[in-house]
Design a protein around this motif. Structure first.
Motif, PDB file in Angstrom:
ATOM      1  N   CYS A  43       0.866  -1.179   0.000  1.00 60.86           N
ATOM      2  CA  CYS A  43       0.000   0.000   0.000  1.00 60.86           C
ATOM      3  C   CYS A  43       0.898   1.222   0.000  1.00 60.86           C
ATOM      4  O   CYS A  43       1.603   1.485   0.980  1.00 60.86           O
ATOM      5  N   LEU A  44       0.879   1.957  -1.111  1.00 57.39           N
ATOM      6  CA  LEU A  44       1.710   3.148  -1.263  1.00 57.39           C
ATOM      7  C   LEU A  44       0.895   4.378  -0.909  1.00 57.39           C
ATOM      8  O   LEU A  44      -0.213   4.569  -1.434  1.00 57.39           O
ATOM      9  N   ALA A  45       1.447   5.195  -0.035  1.00 56.01           N
ATOM     10  CA  ALA A  45       0.767   6.411   0.397  1.00 56.01           C
ATOM     11  C   ALA A  45       1.417   7.630  -0.224  1.00 56.01           C
ATOM     12  O   ALA A  45       2.644   7.691  -0.375  1.00 56.01           O
ATOM     13  N   SER A  46       0.610   8.593  -0.582  1.00 49.74           N
ATOM     14  CA  SER A  46       1.137   9.863  -1.064  1.00 49.74           C
ATOM     15  C   SER A  46       1.030  10.879   0.056  1.00 49.74           C
ATOM     16  O   SER A  46       0.174  10.773   0.931  1.00 49.74           O
ATOM     17  N   GLY A  47       1.916  11.849   0.020  1.00 51.17           N
ATOM     18  CA  GLY A  47       1.896  12.861   1.070  1.00 51.17           C
ATOM     19  C   GLY A  47       3.044  12.679   2.040  1.00 51.17           C
ATOM     20  O   GLY A  47       3.587  11.589   2.187  1.00 51.17           O
ATOM     21  N   ARG A  48       3.404  13.763   2.719  1.00 48.07           N
ATOM     22  CA  ARG A  48       4.567  13.757   3.584  1.00 48.07           C
ATOM     23  C   ARG A  48       4.243  13.382   5.027  1.00 48.07           C
ATOM     24  O   ARG A  48       5.122  13.370   5.858  1.00 48.07           O
TER      25      ARG A  48
ATOM     26  N   SER B 188       3.866  -4.790   8.121  1.00 48.10           N
ATOM     27  CA  SER B 188       5.102  -4.031   8.325  1.00 48.10           C
ATOM     28  C   SER B 188       4.996  -2.730   7.547  1.00 48.10           C
ATOM     29  O   SER B 188       4.097  -2.564   6.714  1.00 48.10           O
ATOM     30  N   ARG B 189       5.913  -1.817   7.817  1.00 48.75           N
ATOM     31  CA  ARG B 189       5.886  -0.545   7.115  1.00 48.75           C
ATOM     32  C   ARG B 189       7.308  -0.067   6.894  1.00 48.75           C
ATOM     33  O   ARG B 189       8.221  -0.370   7.667  1.00 48.75           O
ATOM     34  N   ASP B 190       7.465   0.727   5.845  1.00 49.52           N
ATOM     35  CA  ASP B 190       8.724   1.385   5.533  1.00 49.52           C
ATOM     36  C   ASP B 190       8.389   2.866   5.374  1.00 49.52           C
ATOM     37  O   ASP B 190       7.880   3.281   4.322  1.00 49.52           O
ATOM     38  N   ASN B 191       8.639   3.627   6.407  1.00 47.05           N
ATOM     39  CA  ASN B 191       8.272   5.044   6.367  1.00 47.05           C
ATOM     40  C   ASN B 191       9.076   5.827   5.332  1.00 47.05           C
ATOM     41  O   ASN B 191       8.601   6.838   4.810  1.00 47.05           O
ATOM     42  N   ALA B 192      10.274   5.357   5.020  1.00 41.39           N
ATOM     43  CA  ALA B 192      11.082   6.032   3.999  1.00 41.39           C
ATOM     44  C   ALA B 192      10.466   5.855   2.612  1.00 41.39           C
ATOM     45  O   ALA B 192      10.685   6.681   1.724  1.00 41.39           O
ATOM     46  N   LYS B 193       9.711   4.780   2.431  1.00 38.85           N
ATOM     47  CA  LYS B 193       9.090   4.510   1.139  1.00 38.85           C
ATOM     48  C   LYS B 193       7.588   4.790   1.142  1.00 38.85           C
ATOM     49  O   LYS B 193       6.907   4.511   0.155  1.00 38.85           O
ATOM     50  N   ASN B 194       7.081   5.300   2.263  1.00 40.51           N
ATOM     51  CA  ASN B 194       5.639   5.588   2.368  1.00 40.51           C
ATOM     52  C   ASN B 194       4.801   4.360   2.043  1.00 40.51           C
ATOM     53  O   ASN B 194       3.758   4.472   1.369  1.00 40.51           O
ATOM     54  N   THR B 195       5.229   3.210   2.500  1.00 43.22           N
ATOM     55  CA  THR B 195       4.576   1.962   2.120  1.00 43.22           C
ATOM     56  C   THR B 195       4.317   1.089   3.336  1.00 43.22           C
ATOM     57  O   THR B 195       5.168   0.969   4.226  1.00 43.22           O
ATOM     58  N   VAL B 196       3.156   0.471   3.343  1.00 44.48           N
ATOM     59  CA  VAL B 196       2.830  -0.548   4.331  1.00 44.48           C
ATOM     60  C   VAL B 196       2.588  -1.852   3.591  1.00 44.48           C
ATOM     61  O   VAL B 196       2.078  -1.850   2.463  1.00 44.48           O
TER      62      VAL B 196
END
Length: 121
Positions: free
Chosen positions: A22-27, A71-79
Motif C-alpha cells: 500500500c503506497l501512500a502519497s503525502g509527507r 510491516s511498514r517502511d516510512n522512507a518509502k511511504n509503504t505498508v
C-alpha cells in the motif's frame, strides 16, 4: 489525509503466499497508524492487522495470527501485508487504511480502493 493505493492481490492456490503493498502519497505518512481490512462477498468489512506510526507495534485478528505479518517502511511511504499459508476463507478484497491505531474502521480516515485476493482449494 493521505491517498492510498494497494497492489499485489492475485488468485492463488491454498497454502501459497502473497505480499500486498500500500503506497501512500503525502509527507505525513509516518504520522499515521496503518491497517489492513478485508471484505468478502456478502460480508461486512473486517479488521485484519494494524501497525503503529513509529514504534511498529502490531496487532492482528485471531484468524491471521502466525500467518500474516504487517510491516511498514516510512522512507518509502509503504505498508505491507505478508500473507502466508493462505486459505480459501482469506478470499476478499483487501483495503489499507490510515488513521488512529485501532481495530475499528471508524478510526481510519483514509482508505485505498482495494485489491482482490482469491484463494482456491
Amino acid at each position: 489525509q493521505v491517498q492510498l493505493v494497494e497492489s499485489g492481490g492475485e488468485s492463488v492456490q491454498a497454502g501459497a503466499s502473497l505480499r500486498l503493498s500500500c503506497l501512500a502519497s503525502g509527507r505525513t505518512f509516518s504520522q499515521y497508524s496503518m491497517a489492513w481490512f478485508r471484505q468478502a462477498p456478502g460480508k461486512e468489512r473486517e479488521f485484519v492487522a494494524t501497525i503503529t506510526a513509529r514504534s511498529g507495534s502490531t496487532y492482528y485478528t485471531n484468524s491471521v495470527k502466525d500467518r500474516f505479518t504487517i510491516s511498514r517502511d516510512n522512507a518509502k511511504n509503504t505498508v505491507y501485508l505478508q500473507m502466508n499459508m493462505l486459505r480459501p476463507e482469506d478470499t476478499a478484497v483487501y483495503y489499507c487504511a490510515a488513521g488512529t491505531y485501532s481495530t475499528s474502521a471508524r478510526n481510519y480516515e483514509s482508505w485505498g480502493q482495494g485489491t482482490q485476493v482469491t484463494v482456491s482449494s
